[in-house]
Design an enzyme around this catalytic site. Structure first.
Site, mmCIF file in Angstrom:
data_model
loop_
_atom_site.group_PDB
_atom_site.id
_atom_site.type_symbol
_atom_site.label_atom_id
_atom_site.label_comp_id
_atom_site.label_asym_id
_atom_site.label_seq_id
_atom_site.Cartn_x
_atom_site.Cartn_y
_atom_site.Cartn_z
ATOM 1 N N GLN A 225 37.715 -39.750 -80.569
ATOM 2 C CA GLN A 225 38.306 -39.397 -81.648
ATOM 3 C C GLN A 225 37.285 -39.033 -83.239
ATOM 4 O O GLN A 225 36.043 -39.666 -82.739
ATOM 5 C CB GLN A 225 39.320 -40.710 -82.752
ATOM 6 C CG GLN A 225 38.760 -41.996 -83.149
ATOM 7 C CD GLN A 225 39.690 -42.024 -84.041
ATOM 8 O OE1 GLN A 225 40.266 -43.279 -83.171
ATOM 9 N NE2 GLN A 225 39.725 -42.278 -85.342
ATOM 10 N N ASP A 352 29.259 -23.043 -83.909
ATOM 11 C CA ASP A 352 29.122 -24.762 -84.089
ATOM 12 C C ASP A 352 28.949 -25.328 -82.498
ATOM 13 O O ASP A 352 30.255 -26.640 -82.389
ATOM 14 C CB ASP A 352 30.574 -25.173 -84.543
ATOM 15 C CG ASP A 352 30.398 -27.098 -85.268
ATOM 16 O OD1 ASP A 352 29.317 -27.491 -85.406
ATOM 17 O OD2 ASP A 352 31.635 -27.458 -84.873
#
Length: 517
Positions: A225, A352
């Site tokens: 996460q 990105d």
């Protein structure tokens, strides 16, 4: 006798009219012939400056005309008209004095007849007269005193009955406007900021998600996460499934967050059919563009489902805790350039690129996937390249260590932006550092460092390699990437040819498994 002018609107009339064709008002007429004769010879008095009366008689253009049927009456009226002088009228007139011949006693004329003698178009008041009336409101002639209040009101011109400016101001002051309800400031922008910065809370394992096609997916295991995204191993719910094995991953994020942008990119430019067509065109055996097999909404979250792509490059580097071999870096560079060329040909940039958005297949370690299109930008909509404009996007979006200078300045990332970001990644993977990798530096300081090295590639290489031998192929790649113009299309074949040649000299091939030791 009838009138030549309407006393209400001043329109010209023809003989015989009883109603005005313009305003519809009934026209006043004289009662009998005796009154007509007296009226025609009447002398109208107008008060002078000291209250004196000047006797005037109607002129040849009197508003009354003879309508007698007899010839003698018409001749008498015409002869008497020659001796009359023009009628003078003003809005200051307050009374009328009717004078007859010496043999006839004075006879008053009704107000309706007196109004008929006056044309509305001649009843305008000059500015000087208005000023005198405001200064001397009590100055009234002796004849006006004999007139009843109702008659005085009727004798006043409608235009004179308007309130004075002072009275209007007083009336406006009396009207107090009601206070308007103040609407609270919009909190839309604050809500958007909160959504961008919100931390996604983990969802309990075992919860089932339903995608847009009705398929159900059960969360099996939380893999990793970040602040804005969660990744789970999931399995499709079907009859007879009881094991905890999973072959798909589910990425969970905010409903209006980066996953929304990534979903748009995948549906618009990276459909499986388009990927297969591109591979067939270039005779490729593999292209590292992930295939989305499901998406949907769950409560306040958005989720995307992909086949299991292995582990991220960042997790591999965290395990190895050392720099990657040059051979593995060149293999990664070639696979990622293939993926970037496909993305760019479909009018998008990734914007990105870093190790956390790159997946390495666990079987064979030969397949490399470029994922994480949350900041993807359509730089060439409809074949028209966007103009370079700083501040057109939010500056410093993406991983600060690896985004391009264009992204730092808020300009829409172009093809050169992705190639420069890839160059920073290759340099970091090979050396383990970058001149601006100090986490204490701000985004503006990192941007300034990158701008300084844009024209000093050799200095950038020396800063990273220090006393080690500088990679010639990496230096050549960075020089080509830094020298691109904003709208220039890179020569992908030339870039890949240089990298592939260096890889072959090391005894490696593109299809060989990646070795990280």
């Amino acid at each position: 006798m009838l009138l030549h002018y309407c006393p209400q609107c001043g329109s010209k009339l023809q003989s015989g009219f009883k109603f005005c064709p313009s305003c519809g008002e009934k026209l006043p007429c004289l009662v009998n012939s005796a009154e007509t004769a007296d009226t025609e010879t009447a002398v109208v008095s107008d008060p002078g400056p000291h209250g004196s009366l000047h006797s005037l008689s109607p002129g040849p253009h009197s508003v009354l005309s003879a309508l007698n049927s007899s010839k003698d009456a018409v001749e008498a009226s015409a002869s008497s008209a020659l001796t009359r002088s023009p009628i003078f009228r003003s809005t200051r007139q307050t009374a009328t004095k009717i004078t007859s011949s010496p043999a006839t006693p004075p006879k008053a004329v009704k107000y309706t007849d007196q109004r008929a003698l006056t044309s509305p178009r001649k009843r305008k008041t000059s500015p000087k007269v208005q000023e005198e009336e405001e200064k001397e409101p009590k100055k009234v002639s002796s004849l006006s005193a004999q007139t009843s209040p109702s008659d005085q009101k009727c004798l006043t011109s409608p235009r004179k009955r308007k309130a004075s400016p002072k009275v209007q101001e007083e009336e406006e002051l009396k009207i107090v406007p009601l206070p308007q309800a103040q609407t609270p400031p919009s909190a839309k922008s604050k809500a958007k900021r909160a959504k961008r910065l919100c931390v996604v809370e983990p969802v309990q394992e075992g919860v089932e998600f339903c995608d847009q096609s009705g398929k159900k997916w059960k969360l099996v295991k939380l893999l990793f996460q970040t602040e804005v995204e969660l990744t789970y191993g999931v399995q499709q719910v079907s009859v007879g499934t009881s094991s905890d094995d999973w072959k798909h991953i589910l990425r969970l994020g905010a409903k209006e967050g980066q996953l929304f942008n990534e979903q748009n990119f995948l549906q618009r430019a990276a459909k499986p059919v388009a990927v297969e067509k591109w591979m067939k065109k270039l005779s490729m055996d593999f292209l590292g563009i992930p295939s989305c097999v499901g998406f949907g909404l769950h409560d306040t979250y958005r989720f995307l489902i992909f086949p299991d792509m292995g582990q991220t490059l960042q997790s591999v580097m965290d395990i190895e805790k050392k720099c990657l071999p040059e051979k593995a870096v060149l293999q990664l560079a070639l696979r990622l350039l293939d993926a970037l060329e496909f993305v760019h040909e479909n009018e998008y940039t990734h914007a990105d690129i870093h190790a956390g958005n790159i997946y390495i297949s666990t079987i064979g370690h030969s397949q490399v996937f470029l994922s994480g299109f949350g900041h993807a930008f359509r730089f060439c909509p409809g074949g028209n390249h966007v103009e370079y404009r700083e501040g057109s996007r939010t500056p410093h979006q993406g991983n600060l260590n690896f985004i391009s200078l264009d992204s730092h300045k808020g300009a829409g990332p172009s093809r050169r932006s992705d190639l420069q970001s890839l160059g920073y990644c290759l340099l970091s993977w090979m050396t383990g550092t970058l001149p601006w990798s100090d986490i204490t530096k701000s985004s503006s300081a990192i941007s300034a460092e990158k701008e300084r090295y844009m024209t000093d590639v050799l200095g950038l290489m020396s800063s990273c390699f220090k006393k080690r031998r500088v990679s010639d192929v990496l230096q050549s790649y960075l020089s080509q990437a830094m020298g691109l113009h904003y709208t220039e299309k890179p020569d992908y074949s030339l870039l890949k040819a240089g990298l592939n040649e260096a890889l072959q000299k090391m005894g490696g091939t593109l299809g060989a498994p990646l070795i990280f030791r």
